[in-house]
Design a protein around this motif. Sequence first.
Motif, PDB file in Angstrom:
ATOM      1  N   PRO A  32      14.150   5.227  17.256  1.00  0.00           N
ATOM      2  CA  PRO A  32      14.355   3.799  16.999  1.00  0.00           C
ATOM      3  C   PRO A  32      13.213   3.229  16.162  1.00  0.00           C
ATOM      4  N   GLY A  33      13.584   2.373  15.198  1.00  0.00           N
ATOM      5  CA  GLY A  33      12.592   1.789  14.314  1.00  0.00           C
ATOM      6  C   GLY A  33      13.080   1.844  12.884  1.00  0.00           C
ATOM      7  N   VAL A  34      12.122   1.755  11.945  1.00  0.00           N
ATOM      8  CA  VAL A  34      12.465   1.752  10.534  1.00  0.00           C
ATOM      9  C   VAL A  34      12.857   3.165  10.084  1.00  0.00           C
ATOM     10  N   VAL A  35      13.986   3.236   9.355  1.00  0.00           N
ATOM     11  CA  VAL A  35      14.416   4.486   8.716  1.00  0.00           C
ATOM     12  C   VAL A  35      14.169   4.319   7.234  1.00  0.00           C
ATOM     13  N   GLY A  36      13.400   5.245   6.664  1.00  0.00           N
ATOM     14  CA  GLY A  36      12.948   5.130   5.294  1.00  0.00           C
ATOM     15  C   GLY A  36      14.033   4.827   4.281  1.00  0.00           C
ATOM     16  N   LEU A  37      13.658   4.638   3.037  1.00  0.00           N
ATOM     17  CA  LEU A  37      14.576   4.202   1.985  1.00  0.00           C
ATOM     18  C   LEU A  37      15.651   5.261   1.698  1.00  0.00           C
ATOM     19  N   VAL A  38      16.877   4.744   1.544  1.00  0.00           N
ATOM     20  CA  VAL A  38      18.022   5.596   1.210  1.00  0.00           C
ATOM     21  C   VAL A  38      18.727   4.983   0.010  1.00  0.00           C
ATOM     22  N   ARG A  39      19.135   5.814  -0.956  1.00  0.00           N
ATOM     23  CA  ARG A  39      19.788   5.320  -2.160  1.00  0.00           C
ATOM     24  C   ARG A  39      21.292   5.171  -1.909  1.00  0.00           C
ATOM     25  N   GLY A  40      21.819   3.951  -2.200  1.00  0.00           N
ATOM     26  CA  GLY A  40      23.254   3.719  -2.121  1.00  0.00           C
ATOM     27  C   GLY A  40      23.873   3.737  -3.499  1.00  0.00           C
ATOM     28  N   ASP A  76      14.765  -2.976  -6.428  1.00  0.00           N
ATOM     29  CA  ASP A  76      13.369  -2.592  -6.639  1.00  0.00           C
ATOM     30  C   ASP A  76      12.915  -1.785  -5.427  1.00  0.00           C
ATOM     31  N   SER A  77      12.953  -0.485  -5.561  1.00  0.00           N
ATOM     32  CA  SER A  77      12.624   0.380  -4.430  1.00  0.00           C
ATOM     33  C   SER A  77      11.156   0.232  -4.034  1.00  0.00           C
ATOM     34  N   ALA A  78      10.286  -0.008  -5.019  1.00  0.00           N
ATOM     35  CA  ALA A  78       8.863  -0.114  -4.705  1.00  0.00           C
ATOM     36  C   ALA A  78       8.584  -1.356  -3.857  1.00  0.00           C
ATOM     37  N   LEU A 125      10.689  -2.932  -1.899  1.00  0.00           N
ATOM     38  CA  LEU A 125      11.270  -2.756  -0.569  1.00  0.00           C
ATOM     39  C   LEU A 125      10.400  -1.817   0.260  1.00  0.00           C
ATOM     40  N   ARG A 126       9.892  -0.785  -0.360  1.00  0.00           N
ATOM     41  CA  ARG A 126       9.057   0.168   0.364  1.00  0.00           C
ATOM     42  C   ARG A 126       7.770  -0.516   0.840  1.00  0.00           C
ATOM     43  N   THR A 127       7.171  -1.333  -0.027  1.00  0.00           N
ATOM     44  CA  THR A 127       5.928  -2.026   0.351  1.00  0.00           C
ATOM     45  C   THR A 127       6.174  -2.985   1.509  1.00  0.00           C
ATOM     46  N   ALA A 128       7.345  -3.657   1.497  1.00  0.00           N
ATOM     47  CA  ALA A 128       7.632  -4.654   2.530  1.00  0.00           C
ATOM     48  C   ALA A 128       7.823  -4.024   3.897  1.00  0.00           C
ATOM     49  N   VAL A 129       8.488  -2.867   3.979  1.00  0.00           N
ATOM     50  CA  VAL A 129       8.800  -2.316   5.310  1.00  0.00           C
ATOM     51  C   VAL A 129       7.879  -1.177   5.707  1.00  0.00           C
ATOM     52  N   LEU A 130       7.259  -0.515   4.715  1.00  0.00           N
ATOM     53  CA  LEU A 130       6.425   0.638   5.041  1.00  0.00           C
ATOM     54  C   LEU A 130       5.038   0.499   4.414  1.00  0.00           C
TER      55      LEU A 130
END
Length: 808
Positions: free
Chosen positions: A332-340, A265-267, A269-274
């Motif tokens: 250094p810090g959070v690197v945005g979402l990347v699709r694996g 769930d990309s949404a 994960l995005r809400t949790a870290v960003l």
Amino acid sequence: MRLPTAGTGRNTVLAGAVVLSLAGCGAKPGPLPPAQSASTLPADVLALSGRDTLTLARFDNAARQAGVPSRGNGTQTIAFWDEFVRYSLESQAAQDAGLTRDSVRLRRWSSIRERILTDRYAQEIAQAQFGYTDRFLDSLIARDTSFAKVSRDSVRIRMARKLVLSAVKYDSVQKANIGLFRRPDSTITPLDSSRTRIEALVLNQRSQQEMSGLHERLRSSYKVEIPKVERPAVPKDSLEAFYRKNRDRWTGAPLYMLSALGSKDSAALRTAVLGKKKLASKDAFQALSSRFPVGMPNAPKGELGRVKRNFALPYGLGLIPDLFAALDTAKPGVVGLVRGDSLWYAFWYEKRDTATIRPFDQVIEDVRSQFVIENVWTPPSAAIVARWDRGVLFTKADVDFVAEEVPAHMKRQFPFERVLDFMVRWKVSARASAEAGLLARPAVQSVLRDNESVYWSQAWRQTKDAASFLQKDSVLSSSWKNGKSLFPTGQIEDSGAGVNRDAARLGVMPNGFLKERYLLRPDAWMQDSVLPSFEAVSGRIFRESRQDLDQLGRARLDSVLKARYGYKALELAPKPQVYRTLSEMFDSARVAYDRRDLEAAEALYRRIELEYPKGDTLFDKSLFQMGQLQGEKQNYPASLEAYRKLLMLRPGSPEAYKAQFMIAFTYSEYLKKEKLALAEYRKVLVNYPSCELAKDADWMIRNIESGGALMPKFDDSAIVVDSSKKAPVDSAPKTAPKVETKPVAKDVPAQAVAPVKMAADVKAVPAPAKPAAVATPRKIGGVPVKSVAPESAKVSAPVDTGAGSKRK
């Protein structure tokens, strides 16, 4: 004694190399011996050719190799004899031109000679004589008087067979191969009745044994070695220079300290870290690992540890190229979402360790390996690649020289090692041939001598003299100057061998050659059914006639060389059959035609055209029958050309009206060109109005103009009650008409009409005053003509006969 023998080795010619049906004769051929005087000539001499004497034995051997009969006066035999003589003359021309002193050609020749001997040795010594040498067999033959009257080559084979069979135990061979001698009733063939089969079996097995491994045994006998040519050690300074130039190869990849979270769930994960507030610490990021676990098993708190750039991530995350592209510019810090592969990932980037260059001493072996791969080493030309008991056999330069024969598209199939293997095979076989006495055989000497003629003949054909057809430079220059005036807009120059080939062709071109081709082959030059002017297509006619002009040049070369070297054909030489009269030759052509030997008939008709004056009725008939013959072969352009040539050369001939009709008939019935056919049929009416084909031509014109309405309509369902009833009016019989070959009436002047006119000049033909009566069924010289209406037919529809007039 016996030489070591074996191996298949029959295909000794390097595939893709220059292969000659007759190749050459000796590494260092000396001057050709002078021809013998007439008083000392052997009985089988066919011809004297300068310094060469052509014998029947030599011609028999050459013809056998080419699969051509060597006796008689057949077309194939005569053509091959002409080529055989040509080789002899041109090889002498090559010697006089100094080609036989060229070191490169001599080296090539030596290699070809060895290939010939390789085949001869395998066939005549290993197979036919089971490895026994001529000298050994000759010593036995001298003590055996039963062979006194048999030819020496045949005796050797018989003696070799006798030696092989002398130690055969027939009963043992039969028992060992009992299945071959078992009858259908399961009984065994008696030994006395099986002797011939047993001998054939033993000889065949022995021959296979001799051929198996032949060249390997010869190599062993002559102590052939193939030394391994080692690459010299690469200097250290060269390795260091290569290392400095490619240092990136030995630079360690950057390292990243990473933690990761993953979710489908990309949404979420995005809400949790960003979300409303971006995570500010590693601890806060790792605290979410229980909700968004990664790895199998889960990485502790999502910790990935040290990750190399462009390497797969641990814990089954795989390779994620987009991540490293983002890390190159990230802080250094959070690197945005990347699709694996299956999840979306968020990463915590802690720090980066920069790349380091590994020291030269640590990677020297890898540097050496990469250097060898990228810098292919070639042994020097002088490197020895093969030795035998006489010392050096081949150097690398020798192999490179032969490898030049291999076409570019076959280089991969014949690498250096394979070419060397062929060369060793040729060399040891040639040496074995000499030691076995093979070179002393007259038949082998003849083969080599004839191969010499072919080799040097082909070399001479590449010279300026051959390319210019032995014409002087002044003649070539004048010919080219005249040619440029003929073709002001055409680009016809075709240079080769240091000479303008088109100038040479112009030099041998007869007067009126192009104009005659223009008139005889109009269909070839037409554009949109219109024949352009001669001047507009003369350059094209010349270009498309190059092959025929080359044949004329070839004839000139033959004539000049025969005169230069005093060629003289003797009684036994193959030659065309001599005919005392034109009538005799014409009758022979007709007989060949009647028995369907069209090639022989065509050759005789062409001889008549070349050898006899153009003023005899048989000459005319020969041209007409040539047209019929070509039509029968469905070569309609050649058929039309023969008919047109008859009209051009003999417009007043009794055969002329038939030729004109057959031109029209060929257009209408075979080529389906009705517009041209109409113009040609009308020429029959204009030029030969009283001939017996005029009525047929008139009916054909009316039938074509009516769209075929005059042709009979047959109802297959109708029942014929009375076969004696007449056919309907204006219908044609099923049988083809036959035209009697009567001469044109004396009181009708024959008009000379050019066989082809400009399309714009073709005018409608006026109709005769009365409706023309239609001819009865007939043929033209045996060639069926399309059905035409019977004599009682009436014209049922108006036909436009030209000039605006109509008749009913």
